[in-house]
Design an enzyme around this catalytic site. Sequence first.
Site, PDB file in Angstrom:
ATOM      1  N   CYS A 199     -22.783 -14.778  23.437  1.00 53.75           N
ATOM      2  CA  CYS A 199     -23.829 -15.147  24.412  1.00 53.75           C
ATOM      3  C   CYS A 199     -23.580 -16.540  24.976  1.00 53.75           C
ATOM      4  O   CYS A 199     -23.548 -16.744  26.199  1.00 53.75           O
ATOM      5  CB  CYS A 199     -25.202 -15.050  23.746  1.00 53.75           C
ATOM      6  SG  CYS A 199     -25.292 -15.808  22.106  1.00 53.75           S
TER       7      CYS A 199
HETATM    8  N1  LIG Z   1     -28.363 -11.949  18.676  1.00 55.03           N
HETATM    9  C1  LIG Z   1     -27.686 -12.363  19.745  1.00 55.03           C
HETATM   10  O1  LIG Z   1     -28.194 -13.123  20.573  1.00 55.03           O
HETATM   11  C2  LIG Z   1     -26.275 -11.908  19.978  1.00 55.03           C
HETATM   12  C3  LIG Z   1     -25.696 -12.145  21.212  1.00 55.03           C
HETATM   13  C4  LIG Z   1     -24.367 -11.747  21.435  1.00 55.03           C
HETATM   14  C5  LIG Z   1     -23.663 -11.143  20.405  1.00 55.03           C
HETATM   15  N2  LIG Z   1     -24.259 -10.951  19.205  1.00 55.03           N
HETATM   16  C6  LIG Z   1     -23.482 -10.334  18.141  1.00 55.03           C
HETATM   17  O2  LIG Z   1     -23.916  -8.972  18.040  1.00 55.03           O
HETATM   18  C7  LIG Z   1     -23.859  -8.544  16.679  1.00 55.03           C
HETATM   19  C8  LIG Z   1     -25.248  -8.041  16.277  1.00 55.03           C
HETATM   20  O3  LIG Z   1     -26.155  -9.124  16.426  1.00 55.03           O
HETATM   21  P1  LIG Z   1     -27.713  -8.952  16.145  1.00 55.03           P
HETATM   22  O4  LIG Z   1     -28.340 -10.237  16.503  1.00 55.03           O
HETATM   23  O5  LIG Z   1     -28.208  -7.707  16.741  1.00 55.03           O
HETATM   24  O6  LIG Z   1     -27.688  -8.820  14.550  1.00 55.03           O
HETATM   25  P2  LIG Z   1     -28.857  -8.395  13.588  1.00 55.03           P
HETATM   26  O7  LIG Z   1     -30.148  -8.441  14.329  1.00 55.03           O
HETATM   27  O8  LIG Z   1     -28.742  -9.209  12.361  1.00 55.03           O
HETATM   28  O9  LIG Z   1     -28.507  -6.871  13.268  1.00 55.03           O
HETATM   29  C9  LIG Z   1     -27.355  -6.508  12.553  1.00 55.03           C
HETATM   30  C10 LIG Z   1     -27.335  -4.996  12.366  1.00 55.03           C
HETATM   31  O10 LIG Z   1     -26.214  -4.646  11.575  1.00 55.03           O
HETATM   32  C11 LIG Z   1     -26.644  -3.863  10.426  1.00 55.03           C
HETATM   33  N3  LIG Z   1     -25.771  -4.277   9.321  1.00 55.03           N
HETATM   34  C12 LIG Z   1     -25.716  -5.491   8.738  1.00 55.03           C
HETATM   35  N4  LIG Z   1     -24.737  -5.543   7.821  1.00 55.03           N
HETATM   36  C13 LIG Z   1     -24.146  -4.321   7.839  1.00 55.03           C
HETATM   37  C14 LIG Z   1     -23.077  -3.726   7.110  1.00 55.03           C
HETATM   38  N5  LIG Z   1     -22.419  -4.407   6.173  1.00 55.03           N
HETATM   39  N6  LIG Z   1     -22.736  -2.429   7.383  1.00 55.03           N
HETATM   40  C15 LIG Z   1     -23.433  -1.718   8.301  1.00 55.03           C
HETATM   41  N7  LIG Z   1     -24.468  -2.238   9.013  1.00 55.03           N
HETATM   42  C16 LIG Z   1     -24.818  -3.519   8.780  1.00 55.03           C
HETATM   43  C17 LIG Z   1     -28.101  -4.166  10.270  1.00 55.03           C
HETATM   44  O11 LIG Z   1     -28.882  -3.022   9.958  1.00 55.03           O
HETATM   45  P3  LIG Z   1     -29.111  -2.326   8.591  1.00 55.03           P
HETATM   46  O12 LIG Z   1     -29.142  -3.429   7.586  1.00 55.03           O
HETATM   47  O13 LIG Z   1     -30.400  -1.589   8.722  1.00 55.03           O
HETATM   48  O14 LIG Z   1     -27.948  -1.390   8.442  1.00 55.03           O
HETATM   49  C18 LIG Z   1     -28.553  -4.452  11.675  1.00 55.03           C
HETATM   50  O15 LIG Z   1     -28.876  -3.240  12.339  1.00 55.03           O
HETATM   51  C19 LIG Z   1     -23.394  -9.749  15.865  1.00 55.03           C
HETATM   52  O16 LIG Z   1     -22.023  -9.682  15.649  1.00 55.03           O
HETATM   53  C20 LIG Z   1     -23.721 -10.925  16.775  1.00 55.03           C
HETATM   54  O17 LIG Z   1     -22.876 -12.038  16.561  1.00 55.03           O
HETATM   55  C21 LIG Z   1     -25.551 -11.292  18.969  1.00 55.03           C
END
Ligand SMILES: NC(=O)c1ccc[n+]([C@@H]2O[C@H](COP(=O)([O-])OP(=O)(O)OC[C@H]3O[C@@H](n4cnc5c(N)ncnc54)[C@H](OP(=O)(O)O)[C@@H]3O)[C@@H](O)[C@H]2O)c1
Length: 317
Positions: free
Chosen positions: A132
């Site tokens: 982002c």
């Molecule tokens: N947040 C932002 O602003 C943003 C912006 C750009 C990119 N990103 C990137 O996008 C990705 C997701 O970000 P997010 O903010 O949506 O993260 P998040 O809210 O922490 O969600 C992570 C997801 O991954 C699952 N998860 C966690 N560990 C796991 C594992 N070992 N195996 C399988 N599933 C797992 C979790 O669900 P369960 O535990 O229910 O399985 C949850 O659904 C990250 O890499 C982040 O760096 C985020």
Amino acid sequence: MKTVGIVGARGHTGAELIRLIAAHPRLELAFVSSRELDGQRVAEHVAEYAGALHYANLDAGQAARRGADAVILALPNDKAAPFVAALDVAAPDTVIVDLSADYRFDDAWYYGLPELTRMRYTGQRRISNPGCYATAMQLAIAPLKDRLAGPPVCFGVSGYSGAGTTPSDRNDPHQLRDNLMPYQLTGHMHEREASRQLGLPVEFMPHVAAYFRGITLTVNLWLTQPLRVEDVRALYRERYAGEPLLRVLDAAPWVSRVAGHHHAEIGGFTASADGRRVVVVVTLDNLLKGAATQALQNLNRAFGFEESAGIPPAGEP
Ligand SMILES: NC(=O)c1ccc[n+]([C@@H]2O[C@H](COP(=O)([O-])OP(=O)(O)OC[C@H]3O[C@@H](n4cnc5c(N)ncnc54)[C@H](OP(=O)(O)O)[C@@H]3O)[C@@H](O)[C@H]2O)c1
């Protein structure tokens, strides 16, 4: 219609992806995977979703065998590899869009920041979605990239959704209350990502604030030759003309106005008296143009749809 599976669908970006794909005229959800929400109805967690799908806890092999046309990985960093490996074996033609940083430094993957890299898209099935902050930095710097006298300096402030759902100081509203939290002031992943993509060193100092979503990035640029502020503004307008998800403003953009919207705003152009120092401000929603919306732009391209298909126009939530 093309089918899309989401792994990591409980998270902040996963939920935004569910909303976007459910409303897309040519996409439908094949599966949404979450360990924690296994078996629960998606509609109970994502109000805008009216379908009958339930979350399922799928391991890499199970996700790969579901036969989706595309799989979006919305997992924390360092978790994508088993899913990619399983898809490489079971369904190599499946489009993968990875939201993490895991493949942003891998030349075998297309780096999908469409406004700056779409000319490099030649049908790759492996797509790495930019960070982002890295998106904001590149959009702010690209138009002046060949006129710089030194590294651009970027001061960033993000809402705490940028830190995901795993509890930490950076997404704890109590610690953030009345506070601005600096972290990783050198060597941040997005500093390296933007530097690599732009081909110049970028200096980036991120902060987290007490609101939920949106990024403000203020960028200081030293120029080799002086420019008048109206010329700088014209340069950005020309560079981004016709981009449906980029708005170039005269005034400095406000993060509160872009939160919940799919586009980025660039403005607040200011020049020093000698014209050698220019400041530019970018705002975007980290969960949308900084993640889910950008993933959808990339997916649309991969399927040969119009890049903006299913994305509400700039200004509409
Ligand atoms: N947040 C932002 O602003 C943003 C912006 C750009 C990119 N990103 C990137 O996008 C990705 C997701 O970000 P997010 O903010 O949506 O993260 P998040 O809210 O922490 O969600 C992570 C997801 O991954 C699952 N998860 C966690 N560990 C796991 C594992 N070992 N195996 C399988 N599933 C797992 C979790 O669900 P369960 O535990 O229910 O399985 C949850 O659904 C990250 O890499 C982040 O760096 C985020």
